[in-house]
Motif scaffolding. Structure first.
Motif, PDB file in Angstrom:
ATOM      1  N   GLU A  14       0.835  -1.204   0.000  1.00 20.60           N
ATOM      2  CA  GLU A  14       0.000   0.000   0.000  1.00 20.60           C
ATOM      3  C   GLU A  14       0.873   1.259   0.000  1.00 20.60           C
ATOM      4  O   GLU A  14       0.582   2.222  -0.722  1.00 20.60           O
ATOM      5  CB  GLU A  14      -0.943  -0.015   1.197  1.00 20.60           C
ATOM      6  CG  GLU A  14      -2.023  -1.064   1.080  1.00 20.60           C
ATOM      7  CD  GLU A  14      -2.812  -1.291   2.360  1.00 20.60           C
ATOM      8  OE1 GLU A  14      -2.474  -0.691   3.418  1.00 20.60           O
ATOM      9  OE2 GLU A  14      -3.771  -2.096   2.313  1.00 20.60           O
ATOM     10  N   ASN A  17       2.409   1.711  -3.516  1.00 21.86           N
ATOM     11  CA  ASN A  17       1.447   2.289  -4.461  1.00 21.86           C
ATOM     12  C   ASN A  17       1.181   3.763  -4.157  1.00 21.86           C
ATOM     13  O   ASN A  17       1.061   4.578  -5.071  1.00 21.86           O
ATOM     14  CB  ASN A  17       0.142   1.498  -4.457  1.00 21.86           C
ATOM     15  CG  ASN A  17       0.236   0.236  -5.275  1.00 21.86           C
ATOM     16  OD1 ASN A  17       1.182   0.030  -6.033  1.00 21.86           O
ATOM     17  ND2 ASN A  17      -0.748  -0.633  -5.128  1.00 21.86           N
ATOM     18  N   GLU A  18       1.105   4.112  -2.877  1.00 22.95           N
ATOM     19  CA  GLU A  18       0.900   5.510  -2.485  1.00 22.95           C
ATOM     20  C   GLU A  18       2.093   6.370  -2.925  1.00 22.95           C
ATOM     21  O   GLU A  18       1.919   7.461  -3.457  1.00 22.95           O
ATOM     22  CB  GLU A  18       0.717   5.589  -0.970  1.00 22.95           C
ATOM     23  CG  GLU A  18       0.535   6.993  -0.435  1.00 22.95           C
ATOM     24  CD  GLU A  18       0.467   7.010   1.092  1.00 22.95           C
ATOM     25  OE1 GLU A  18       0.830   8.046   1.665  1.00 22.95           O
ATOM     26  OE2 GLU A  18       0.077   5.999   1.700  1.00 22.95           O
ATOM     27  N   HIS A  21       1.874   6.809  -6.675  1.00 17.68           N
ATOM     28  CA  HIS A  21       0.772   7.701  -7.030  1.00 17.68           C
ATOM     29  C   HIS A  21       1.148   9.164  -6.777  1.00 17.68           C
ATOM     30  O   HIS A  21       0.974  10.017  -7.648  1.00 17.68           O
ATOM     31  CB  HIS A  21      -0.493   7.329  -6.259  1.00 17.68           C
ATOM     32  CG  HIS A  21      -1.645   8.235  -6.546  1.00 17.68           C
ATOM     33  ND1 HIS A  21      -2.399   8.132  -7.697  1.00 17.68           N
ATOM     34  CD2 HIS A  21      -2.165   9.270  -5.855  1.00 17.68           C
ATOM     35  CE1 HIS A  21      -3.329   9.070  -7.703  1.00 17.68           C
ATOM     36  NE2 HIS A  21      -3.202   9.774  -6.585  1.00 17.68           N
ATOM     37  N   THR A  74      -1.827   8.275 -12.377  1.00 18.76           N
ATOM     38  CA  THR A  74      -2.518   7.845 -11.169  1.00 18.76           C
ATOM     39  C   THR A  74      -2.304   6.338 -11.016  1.00 18.76           C
ATOM     40  O   THR A  74      -2.086   5.632 -11.997  1.00 18.76           O
ATOM     41  CB  THR A  74      -4.035   8.119 -11.220  1.00 18.76           C
ATOM     42  OG1 THR A  74      -4.593   7.419 -12.331  1.00 18.76           O
ATOM     43  CG2 THR A  74      -4.319   9.606 -11.350  1.00 18.76           C
ATOM     44  N   GLN A  76      -4.210   3.077  -9.266  1.00 19.45           N
ATOM     45  CA  GLN A  76      -5.423   2.562  -8.632  1.00 19.45           C
ATOM     46  C   GLN A  76      -5.179   1.093  -8.318  1.00 19.45           C
ATOM     47  O   GLN A  76      -5.121   0.251  -9.218  1.00 19.45           O
ATOM     48  CB  GLN A  76      -6.624   2.717  -9.551  1.00 19.45           C
ATOM     49  CG  GLN A  76      -7.898   2.187  -8.966  1.00 19.45           C
ATOM     50  CD  GLN A  76      -9.046   2.239  -9.956  1.00 19.45           C
ATOM     51  OE1 GLN A  76      -8.940   2.798 -11.031  1.00 19.45           O
ATOM     52  NE2 GLN A  76     -10.153   1.630  -9.579  1.00 19.45           N
ATOM     53  N   SER A  77      -5.011   0.795  -7.049  1.00 23.65           N
ATOM     54  CA  SER A  77      -4.754  -0.578  -6.608  1.00 23.65           C
ATOM     55  C   SER A  77      -6.011  -1.413  -6.782  1.00 23.65           C
ATOM     56  O   SER A  77      -7.104  -0.984  -6.424  1.00 23.65           O
ATOM     57  CB  SER A  77      -4.318  -0.566  -5.140  1.00 23.65           C
ATOM     58  OG  SER A  77      -4.015  -1.868  -4.713  1.00 23.65           O
ATOM     59  N   THR A  78      -5.845  -2.615  -7.353  1.00 24.68           N
ATOM     60  CA  THR A  78      -6.990  -3.502  -7.512  1.00 24.68           C
ATOM     61  C   THR A  78      -6.868  -4.751  -6.643  1.00 24.68           C
ATOM     62  O   THR A  78      -7.881  -5.254  -6.175  1.00 24.68           O
ATOM     63  CB  THR A  78      -7.201  -3.903  -8.985  1.00 24.68           C
ATOM     64  OG1 THR A  78      -6.020  -4.491  -9.494  1.00 24.68           O
ATOM     65  CG2 THR A  78      -7.553  -2.680  -9.832  1.00 24.68           C
ATOM     66  N   TYR A  93      -2.383  -3.357 -10.122  1.00 25.78           N
ATOM     67  CA  TYR A  93      -2.899  -1.996 -10.125  1.00 25.78           C
ATOM     68  C   TYR A  93      -3.029  -1.482 -11.542  1.00 25.78           C
ATOM     69  O   TYR A  93      -2.451  -2.015 -12.479  1.00 25.78           O
ATOM     70  CB  TYR A  93      -2.025  -1.062  -9.279  1.00 25.78           C
ATOM     71  CG  TYR A  93      -0.592  -0.900  -9.731  1.00 25.78           C
ATOM     72  CD1 TYR A  93      -0.226   0.082 -10.652  1.00 25.78           C
ATOM     73  CD2 TYR A  93       0.418  -1.705  -9.217  1.00 25.78           C
ATOM     74  CE1 TYR A  93       1.089   0.243 -11.047  1.00 25.78           C
ATOM     75  CE2 TYR A  93       1.730  -1.549  -9.601  1.00 25.78           C
ATOM     76  CZ  TYR A  93       2.061  -0.576 -10.517  1.00 25.78           C
ATOM     77  OH  TYR A  93       3.364  -0.416 -10.901  1.00 25.78           O
ATOM     78  N   THR A  96      -2.661   4.919 -14.927  1.00 28.72           N
ATOM     79  CA  THR A  96      -3.234   5.723 -16.003  1.00 28.72           C
ATOM     80  C   THR A  96      -2.396   6.982 -16.135  1.00 28.72           C
ATOM     81  O   THR A  96      -2.284   7.763 -15.185  1.00 28.72           O
ATOM     82  CB  THR A  96      -4.694   6.086 -15.705  1.00 28.72           C
ATOM     83  OG1 THR A  96      -5.422   4.874 -15.453  1.00 28.72           O
ATOM     84  CG2 THR A  96      -5.319   6.836 -16.868  1.00 28.72           C
ATOM     85  N   GLN A 102      -3.382   3.847 -20.370  1.00 26.67           N
ATOM     86  CA  GLN A 102      -3.609   3.019 -19.186  1.00 26.67           C
ATOM     87  C   GLN A 102      -2.885   1.684 -19.319  1.00 26.67           C
ATOM     88  O   GLN A 102      -2.877   1.072 -20.383  1.00 26.67           O
ATOM     89  CB  GLN A 102      -5.092   2.776 -18.983  1.00 26.67           C
ATOM     90  CG  GLN A 102      -5.408   2.081 -17.664  1.00 26.67           C
ATOM     91  CD  GLN A 102      -6.893   2.009 -17.395  1.00 26.67           C
ATOM     92  OE1 GLN A 102      -7.588   1.239 -18.050  1.00 26.67           O
ATOM     93  NE2 GLN A 102      -7.357   2.817 -16.462  1.00 26.67           N
TER      94      GLN A 102
END
Length: 134
Positions: A14, A17-18, A21, A74, A76-78, A93, A96, A102
């Motif tokens: 997390e 990813n942050e 981002h 950006t 976006q974690s999936t 993730y 984009t 993307q």
């Protein structure tokens, strides 16, 4: 362990990813401190089999170069799927970007001695002209 707190590999994912981002958005902060806090000195990052970073000191400039080519992005974690021994996880993730479009990304992240020591990413973009990654 960050600031004396033992984190799960999921929390590292997390934070990773942050970090990506915020850097992709151009948020002003002390990225060198964040990199030192999260990544081992021997950190290695690959994308589609190509070595992008062979130590932690190269990470910020690699990300900056990527943003220059791709524009802001950006994350976006999936999915974040931790290993049973809490030393690795699979991250999925969506990235984009303004200029490159993307990407669906699958990454395997490894933790050693309380720091991220390796991230192997696979970038996929249907009908891509970017050879699969930025």
């Amino acid at each position: 362990t960050i600031r004396g707190i033992t984190m799960s590999v999921k929390l590292y994912a997390e934070r990773y990813n942050e970090f990506q981002h915020q850097l992709g958005q151009g948020v002003e902060q002390n990225y060198e401190a964040i990199i030192t806090e999260l990544f081992s000195p021997e950190f290695k990052k690959t994308a589609n089999g190509d070595v992008l970073v062979s130590n932690r000191s190269q990470l910020f400039s690699q990300c900056e170069n990527c943003r220059e080519m791709a524009g802001k992005w950006t994350i976006q974690s999936t999915d974040i799927i931790p290993s049973a021994d809490n030393t690795q996880c699979t991250i999925r993730y969506l990235l984009t970007s303004e200029k490159a479009g993307q990407f669906d990304v699958i990454a395997i992240m490894s933790i050693s001695n309380g720091l991220i020591d390796r991230v192997d990413e696979v970038y996929y973009q249907p009908e891509s002209e970017n050879n699969g990654y930025i």
